[in-house]
Design an enzyme around this catalytic site. Structure first.
Site: not given
Ligand code: DQA
Length: 144
Positions: A22, A99
């Site tokens: 992330y 995302h």
């Molecule tokens: C997310 C991707 C999702 O699968 C995950 O559960 C998240 C973050 C992303 O920003 O990449 O919490 O939304």
């Protein structure tokens, strides 16, 4: 123009949460960037995060009364929540799904999004830039 930037569960932990997936930016870093970008694009930005599905639904319903659009990262609820999908389709204003990670390069359960079909567009895999690209696209769509 007024835009809601909405973050779902666990995104309050950004910066320390699996940074290899992330990134190193905190949620405050991302929000500050979006507020600055909003100034550049002529949009007033409000940011909100919740770990609770109902609070996210309330925020979407409330946005209908004051916002022109929403940039939304539903986190894990992306893959599970019929109720969030229904809220997005109920509010009519455009919602962009974003995302940080490329959900299609990850576990199979992340390949399904219950919200994509009711969102105006989707950005995935650009780290914090997914929000940047989503906001730019949303503002453009609203202006047309
Ligand atoms: C997310 C991707 C999702 O699968 C995950 O559960 C998240 C973050 C992303 O920003 O990449 O919490 O939304």
């Amino acid at each position: 123009m007024k835009i809601l930037i909405l973050h779902g569960p666990n995104l309050n932990l950004l910066g320390t949460r699996e940074p290899e997936i992330y990134g190193a930016m905190t949620l405050d870093d991302i929000n500050n960037k979006m507020i600055e970008l909003g100034k550049e694009l002529g949009a007033e930005i409000k940011c909100l995060q919740s770990n609770h599905e109902g609070a996210l639904i309330d925020a979407l319903q409330d946005a209908r009364t004051w916002a022109d659009g929403v940039v939304f990262n539903p986190g894990g609820y992306t893959h599970t929540s019929v109720a969030l999908r229904d809220a997005i389709s109920a509010i009519v204003i455009p919602v962009i799904e974003v995302h940080l990670s490329n959900v299609y390069a990850r576990e199979e359960f992340r390949h399904t999004s219950l919200v994509s079909a009711v969102c105006k567009g989707k950005v995935t895999g650009f780290g914090w830039r997914s929000y940047d690209l989503g906001l730019r696209g949303l503002v453009d769509i609203i202006k047309v």
